[in-house]
Scaffold this motif. Structure first.
Motif, PDB file in Angstrom:
ATOM      1  N   LEU A   1     -56.601 -14.823   9.583  1.00 14.79           N
ATOM      2  CA  LEU A   1     -57.212 -15.066   8.271  1.00 14.79           C
ATOM      3  C   LEU A   1     -57.723 -13.803   7.580  1.00 14.79           C
ATOM      4  O   LEU A   1     -58.201 -13.857   6.448  1.00 14.79           O
ATOM      5  CB  LEU A   1     -58.331 -16.102   8.412  1.00 14.79           C
ATOM      6  CG  LEU A   1     -57.809 -17.471   8.890  1.00 14.79           C
ATOM      7  CD1 LEU A   1     -58.948 -18.449   9.074  1.00 14.79           C
ATOM      8  CD2 LEU A   1     -56.780 -18.036   7.918  1.00 14.79           C
ATOM      9  N   GLY A   2     -57.623 -12.662   8.257  1.00 15.47           N
ATOM     10  CA  GLY A   2     -57.877 -11.394   7.574  1.00 15.47           C
ATOM     11  C   GLY A   2     -59.322 -11.110   7.194  1.00 15.47           C
ATOM     12  O   GLY A   2     -59.589 -10.296   6.309  1.00 15.47           O
ATOM     13  N   GLY A   3     -60.270 -11.737   7.871  1.00 13.62           N
ATOM     14  CA  GLY A   3     -61.669 -11.544   7.509  1.00 13.62           C
ATOM     15  C   GLY A   3     -62.163 -10.113   7.677  1.00 13.62           C
ATOM     16  O   GLY A   3     -62.959  -9.615   6.884  1.00 13.62           O
ATOM     17  N   ARG A   4     -61.674  -9.455   8.722  1.00 12.30           N
ATOM     18  CA  ARG A   4     -62.125  -8.080   8.987  1.00 12.30           C
ATOM     19  C   ARG A   4     -61.784  -7.161   7.809  1.00 12.30           C
ATOM     20  O   ARG A   4     -62.604  -6.336   7.399  1.00 12.30           O
ATOM     21  CB  ARG A   4     -61.470  -7.568  10.272  1.00 12.30           C
ATOM     22  CG  ARG A   4     -61.877  -6.173  10.677  1.00 12.30           C
ATOM     23  CD  ARG A   4     -61.226  -5.783  11.991  1.00 12.30           C
ATOM     24  NE  ARG A   4     -61.768  -6.524  13.124  1.00 12.30           N
ATOM     25  CZ  ARG A   4     -62.736  -6.091  13.928  1.00 12.30           C
ATOM     26  NH1 ARG A   4     -63.261  -4.896  13.716  1.00 12.30           N
ATOM     27  NH2 ARG A   4     -63.173  -6.823  14.920  1.00 12.30           N
ATOM     28  N   GLU A   5     -60.595  -7.315   7.261  1.00 12.62           N
ATOM     29  CA  GLU A   5     -60.187  -6.499   6.115  1.00 12.62           C
ATOM     30  C   GLU A   5     -61.080  -6.815   4.909  1.00 12.62           C
ATOM     31  O   GLU A   5     -61.458  -5.935   4.140  1.00 12.62           O
ATOM     32  CB  GLU A   5     -58.723  -6.781   5.754  1.00 12.62           C
ATOM     33  CG  GLU A   5     -57.711  -6.247   6.772  1.00 12.62           C
ATOM     34  CD  GLU A   5     -57.720  -6.984   8.119  1.00 12.62           C
ATOM     35  OE1 GLU A   5     -57.901  -8.224   8.120  1.00 12.62           O
ATOM     36  OE2 GLU A   5     -57.565  -6.322   9.169  1.00 12.62           O
TER      37      GLU A   5
ATOM     38  N   THR B   1     -62.053 -16.356   6.988  1.00 16.12           N
ATOM     39  CA  THR B   1     -61.581 -15.593   5.826  1.00 16.12           C
ATOM     40  C   THR B   1     -62.509 -14.431   5.494  1.00 16.12           C
ATOM     41  O   THR B   1     -62.149 -13.532   4.735  1.00 16.12           O
ATOM     42  CB  THR B   1     -61.493 -16.480   4.576  1.00 16.12           C
ATOM     43  OG1 THR B   1     -62.814 -16.866   4.180  1.00 16.12           O
ATOM     44  CG2 THR B   1     -60.643 -17.717   4.826  1.00 16.12           C
ATOM     45  N   GLY B   2     -63.746 -14.487   6.000  1.00 15.40           N
ATOM     46  CA  GLY B   2     -64.720 -13.443   5.711  1.00 15.40           C
ATOM     47  C   GLY B   2     -65.563 -13.707   4.477  1.00 15.40           C
ATOM     48  O   GLY B   2     -66.483 -12.933   4.176  1.00 15.40           O
TER      49      GLY B   2
ATOM     50  N   PRO C   1     -65.726  -1.729   4.586  1.00 12.54           N
ATOM     51  CA  PRO C   1     -65.697  -0.955   5.824  1.00 12.54           C
ATOM     52  C   PRO C   1     -66.785  -1.335   6.827  1.00 12.54           C
ATOM     53  O   PRO C   1     -66.992  -0.581   7.783  1.00 12.54           O
ATOM     54  CB  PRO C   1     -65.932   0.467   5.313  1.00 12.54           C
ATOM     55  CG  PRO C   1     -66.882   0.283   4.170  1.00 12.54           C
ATOM     56  CD  PRO C   1     -66.483  -1.031   3.531  1.00 12.54           C
ATOM     57  N   HIS C   2     -67.448  -2.455   6.648  1.00 10.97           N
ATOM     58  CA  HIS C   2     -68.459  -2.829   7.625  1.00 10.97           C
ATOM     59  C   HIS C   2     -67.798  -3.118   8.969  1.00 10.97           C
ATOM     60  O   HIS C   2     -66.873  -3.927   9.034  1.00 10.97           O
ATOM     61  CB  HIS C   2     -69.236  -4.056   7.148  1.00 10.97           C
ATOM     62  CG  HIS C   2     -70.059  -3.785   5.940  1.00 10.97           C
ATOM     63  ND1 HIS C   2     -69.565  -3.955   4.664  1.00 10.97           N
ATOM     64  CD2 HIS C   2     -71.306  -3.323   5.804  1.00 10.97           C
ATOM     65  CE1 HIS C   2     -70.491  -3.609   3.805  1.00 10.97           C
ATOM     66  NE2 HIS C   2     -71.569  -3.222   4.452  1.00 10.97           N
ATOM     67  N   PRO C   3     -68.269  -2.474  10.046  1.00  7.64           N
ATOM     68  CA  PRO C   3     -67.658  -2.722  11.348  1.00  7.64           C
ATOM     69  C   PRO C   3     -68.000  -4.118  11.855  1.00  7.64           C
ATOM     70  O   PRO C   3     -69.137  -4.573  11.705  1.00  7.64           O
ATOM     71  CB  PRO C   3     -68.273  -1.658  12.257  1.00  7.64           C
ATOM     72  CG  PRO C   3     -69.287  -0.920  11.455  1.00  7.64           C
ATOM     73  CD  PRO C   3     -69.377  -1.516  10.100  1.00  7.64           C
ATOM     74  N   VAL C   4     -67.010  -4.781  12.428  1.00  6.86           N
ATOM     75  CA  VAL C   4     -67.235  -6.114  12.990  1.00  6.86           C
ATOM     76  C   VAL C   4     -67.121  -6.043  14.505  1.00  6.86           C
ATOM     77  O   VAL C   4     -66.131  -5.550  15.041  1.00  6.86           O
ATOM     78  CB  VAL C   4     -66.194  -7.133  12.471  1.00  6.86           C
ATOM     79  CG1 VAL C   4     -66.409  -8.488  13.123  1.00  6.86           C
ATOM     80  CG2 VAL C   4     -66.267  -7.255  10.956  1.00  6.86           C
TER      81      VAL C   4
END
Ligand code: PRP
Ligand code: MG
Length: 188
Positions: free
Chosen positions: A171-175, A141-142, A179-182
């Protein structure tokens, strides 16, 4: 040589209904247990493809990794962060669950499915402007990484990259941590 995502997919084991019914757990322990796979994973995490452009502006050696220190998140992130730091030639910091660090800490709460949890970082572990690579095993989930980012930023540090072995796309963790790049080695 297998691409890194196929390598991880091959060595990991899917466990249905763990830790509760309906959840598919991606068990990475066999990836880390294999010497060759562990080496490939650590090397790939050490060279994040998506370093924040701020990394160059903040200094450091040209052609360097874009971070000055690696922070790993308790517990599974610890397995990776120390190896990545050794690989990159930096030190390593523990982002710990509440009550484990003995000196002054900053704290950040994050949501769990039921209730919440707290992560902590020693207040004197990061200098303002220091560039941090955050490492964990899984981006779900981030919430965990979001809390860890908040800790680094409370201390004036700059998270120039976030690296994980697996990103669970549903689970949308990147969003959540944008704006931190993963930098995710296996997106599934
Ligand atoms: C797992 C995993 C990540 C986190 C990802 O840790 O190791 O740290 O969940 O989930 P999220 O993106 O939804 O926050 P867990 O809290 O289970 O603890 P552990 O690492 O100590 O096993
Ligand atoms: Mg964890």
């Amino acid at each position: 040589e297998l691409p890194i995502d196929e390598l991880i997919a091959t060595f990991s084991v899917d466990v249905p209904d763990f830790p509760e019914p309906g959840v598919l757990f991606r068990d990475l322990t066999p990836v880390f247990a294999d010497a060759g796979a562990f080496r490939r994973v650590v090397d790939a995490l050490t060279e994040p493809a998506d370093v924040d452009p701020r990394a160059a502006a903040l200094g450091g050696a040209d052609g360097g990794p874009g971070f000055d220190v690696v922070a790993g998140i308790e517990a599974r992130g610890f397995l990776l962060a120390a190896a990545v730091a050794l690989d990159a030639g930096t030190g390593v910091l523990p982002v710990r669950k509440a009550g484990k660090l003995p000196r002054e800490v900053v704290t950040a709460d994050y949501a769990l499915e039921y209730g919440s949890a707290t992560l902590e970082l020693h207040t004197d572990s990061i200098r303002p402007g220091q560039r941090v690579l955050l490492v964990d095993d899984v981006l779900a989930t981030g919430g965990t990484l979001q809390a860890a980012i908040a800790l680094v930023e409370q201390l004036g540090g700059v998270v120039t990259a976030v690296a994980v072995v697996v990103e669970l796309l549903a689970l949308g963790g990147r969003e959540r941590i944008a704006p931190h790049p993963v930098h995710a080695l296996w997106r599934v």
